[in-house]
Design a protein around this motif. Structure first.
Motif, PDB file in Angstrom:
ATOM      1  N   GLU A  39      37.604 -77.940  70.562  1.00  0.00           N
ATOM      2  CA  GLU A  39      38.411 -78.116  69.202  1.00  0.00           C
ATOM      3  C   GLU A  39      37.759 -77.246  68.191  1.00  0.00           C
ATOM      4  O   GLU A  39      38.367 -76.159  67.566  1.00  0.00           O
ATOM      5  CB  GLU A  39      38.993 -79.445  68.648  1.00  0.00           C
ATOM      6  CG  GLU A  39      39.670 -80.051  69.683  1.00  0.00           C
ATOM      7  CD  GLU A  39      39.828 -81.688  69.320  1.00  0.00           C
ATOM      8  OE1 GLU A  39      39.152 -82.097  68.354  1.00  0.00           O
ATOM      9  OE2 GLU A  39      40.764 -82.458  69.859  1.00  0.00           O
TER      10      GLU A  39
ATOM     11  N   ASN B 166      46.355 -72.626  73.667  1.00  0.00           N
ATOM     12  CA  ASN B 166      45.467 -72.347  72.611  1.00  0.00           C
ATOM     13  C   ASN B 166      44.365 -71.353  73.135  1.00  0.00           C
ATOM     14  O   ASN B 166      43.906 -70.461  72.522  1.00  0.00           O
ATOM     15  CB  ASN B 166      44.696 -73.320  72.024  1.00  0.00           C
ATOM     16  CG  ASN B 166      45.833 -74.428  71.444  1.00  0.00           C
ATOM     17  OD1 ASN B 166      46.541 -75.071  72.290  1.00  0.00           O
ATOM     18  ND2 ASN B 166      45.887 -74.411  70.277  1.00  0.00           N
TER      19      ASN B 166
ATOM     20  N   ASN C 230      39.099 -73.237  66.997  1.00  0.00           N
ATOM     21  CA  ASN C 230      39.286 -72.922  65.538  1.00  0.00           C
ATOM     22  C   ASN C 230      38.646 -71.588  65.408  1.00  0.00           C
ATOM     23  O   ASN C 230      38.852 -71.001  64.284  1.00  0.00           O
ATOM     24  CB  ASN C 230      38.983 -74.211  64.682  1.00  0.00           C
ATOM     25  CG  ASN C 230      39.899 -75.142  64.925  1.00  0.00           C
ATOM     26  OD1 ASN C 230      41.068 -74.945  65.324  1.00  0.00           O
ATOM     27  ND2 ASN C 230      39.459 -76.517  64.466  1.00  0.00           N
TER      28      ASN C 230
ATOM     29  N   ILE D 281      45.751 -77.638  76.173  1.00  0.00           N
ATOM     30  CA  ILE D 281      45.385 -76.696  75.148  1.00  0.00           C
ATOM     31  C   ILE D 281      45.387 -75.493  75.922  1.00  0.00           C
ATOM     32  O   ILE D 281      44.800 -74.394  75.361  1.00  0.00           O
ATOM     33  CB  ILE D 281      44.197 -76.881  74.709  1.00  0.00           C
ATOM     34  CG1 ILE D 281      43.037 -77.119  75.580  1.00  0.00           C
ATOM     35  CG2 ILE D 281      44.173 -78.298  73.746  1.00  0.00           C
ATOM     36  CD1 ILE D 281      41.602 -77.297  75.123  1.00  0.00           C
TER      37      ILE D 281
ATOM     38  N   LYS E 200      35.052 -82.709  73.612  1.00  0.00           N
ATOM     39  CA  LYS E 200      36.357 -82.482  73.347  1.00  0.00           C
ATOM     40  C   LYS E 200      36.378 -82.120  71.841  1.00  0.00           C
ATOM     41  O   LYS E 200      37.030 -81.046  71.449  1.00  0.00           O
ATOM     42  CB  LYS E 200      37.303 -83.846  73.471  1.00  0.00           C
ATOM     43  CG  LYS E 200      38.602 -83.693  72.818  1.00  0.00           C
ATOM     44  CD  LYS E 200      39.441 -84.747  72.966  1.00  0.00           C
ATOM     45  CE  LYS E 200      40.842 -84.582  72.524  1.00  0.00           C
ATOM     46  NZ  LYS E 200      41.809 -85.734  72.357  1.00  0.00           N
ATOM     47  N   ARG E 201      35.453 -82.651  71.037  1.00  0.00           N
ATOM     48  CA  ARG E 201      35.346 -82.197  69.589  1.00  0.00           C
ATOM     49  C   ARG E 201      34.964 -80.852  69.582  1.00  0.00           C
ATOM     50  O   ARG E 201      35.019 -79.995  68.556  1.00  0.00           O
ATOM     51  CB  ARG E 201      34.559 -83.238  68.826  1.00  0.00           C
ATOM     52  CG  ARG E 201      34.383 -82.963  67.484  1.00  0.00           C
ATOM     53  CD  ARG E 201      33.792 -84.135  66.705  1.00  0.00           C
ATOM     54  NE  ARG E 201      32.604 -84.720  67.401  1.00  0.00           N
ATOM     55  CZ  ARG E 201      31.597 -84.645  66.807  1.00  0.00           C
ATOM     56  NH1 ARG E 201      31.184 -83.417  66.148  1.00  0.00           N
ATOM     57  NH2 ARG E 201      30.264 -85.242  67.354  1.00  0.00           N
TER      58      ARG E 201
END
Length: 334
Positions: free
Chosen positions: A273, A146, A277, A143, A269-270
């Motif tokens: 993410e 990102n 966002n 990532i 990890k969640r």
């Protein structure tokens, strides 16, 4: 006869002067060692290093496995000043692992670092696993683009290297992926596991004593252990945590059981993410602060709680540096 005595005295004075100058240079060249530590280092170079007992080298009698990793990011600036870290610094700091008797798992993408660690751990061949692996095998390095897109936003604040070098941010997230990978491989079966930054014990690289790391006293097996750096603010927003580089807990050392680590890696990890966002990102310390903030709890509903340790617990340890409190609390000479 008198001339010979004068000549011997002169030679002795020159030797003393040379030794004194050498010691001054040695102390000034490296700030990591005290004069006493330097003298100890010299003694072992001349007379031989401390020998390990057969029990230390053969038996896996510790109840905590240490997991660490080194990813070669080149040289990078640290903090607001001119301080820079390089691969050489981490290789130097890693020398403490030659005197740590715990089982050790090391991940790296650097062949030189692998060979150095194997040399440092030659007294513990049955208690050491060095894994050379491509960093992009882990979700945290997949990532990087990102993360970069967040840092490239106009007016996004620069905190070196946290919000400037995307690979550094990814590196901090990778510690949780690495621990999960090591636990799934089931390399060493101990009751507790600990993540330990390579440079965590940088202040004692010249200490020649062997030591082990134990779980902290009164450990709660249902929580993840960390060091508390600052007081928790219940009113702080998630955006402020990331954009103002706020810190609540330190990520240099983590201790937990296998099940807790595996649960936390999924939660972490969640969380990464989720914050990506929202177009905010920083290091693991901001992720964890954001996760347990009032708003973070509402959105992410953490299923793992933390057990925090800090100097206010009144447990005296071998450092005054709050960032390293947990490690020194767990450290025991053998």
């Amino acid at each position: 006869m008198w001339k010979q005595v004068q000549k011997s005295r002169k030679t002795l004075l020159w030797c003393v002067a040379l030794f004194t100058v050498s010691m001054v240079i040695l102390v000034n060249v490296t700030s990591k060692c005290s004069l006493r530590a330097n003298l100890t280092w010299m003694k072992y170079q001349i007379f031989g290093k401390q020998r390990l007992t057969t029990e230390m080298t053969i038996k896996i009698h510790e109840n905590m496995t240490i997991i660490t990793a080194f990813w070669d990011l080149g040289s990078f600036r640290k903090g607001n000043g001119s301080l820079e870290y390089s691969a050489i610094d981490y290789m130097d700091w890693s020398s403490v692992f030659q005197r740590m008797v715990n089982p050790l798992v090391v991940y790296t993408d650097c062949l030189n670092f692998k060979m150095i660690m194997e040399k440092y751990r030659e007294s513990f061949p049955n208690k050491t696993k060095v894994i050379i692996i491509e960093r992009r095998k882990f979700w945290s390095f997949q990532i990087v683009n990102n993360i970069s897109s967040v840092f490239e936003q106009p007016d996004y604040p620069n905190f070196y290297p946290n919000t400037v070098l995307p690979e550094y941010s990814a590196c901090q997230h990778t510690k949780f992926a690495v621990v999960a990978d090591a636990l799934k491989r089931d390399i060493f079966r101990t009751e507790f596991y600990a993540w330990l930054d390579i440079g965590y014990f940088r202040d004692i690289v010249c200490d020649e004593h062997y030591f082990r790391l134990n779980p902290p006293p009164y450990i709660d097996k249902g929580r993840l252990c960390m060091t508390k750096i600052n007081e928790f603010s219940s009113n702080i927003s998630m955006e402020s945590i990331f954009k103002e580089n706020e810190v609540w807990v330190g990520g240099g050392m983590l201790v937990a059981t296998k099940n807790i680590f595996l649960k936390f890696e999924k939660l972490y990890k969640r969380s990464v993410e989720f914050f990506l966002n929202l177009k905010i990102m920083n290091s693991d310390q901001q992720i964890i602060y954001g996760l347990y903030s009032k708003a973070g709890r509402k959105h992410l509903k953490p299923d793992v709680e933390l057990q925090l340790f800090s100097p206010v617990d009144s447990q005296r340890v071998g450092t005054d540096n709050v960032w390293f409190y947990l490690g020194y609390l767990c450290r025991e000479y053998v």
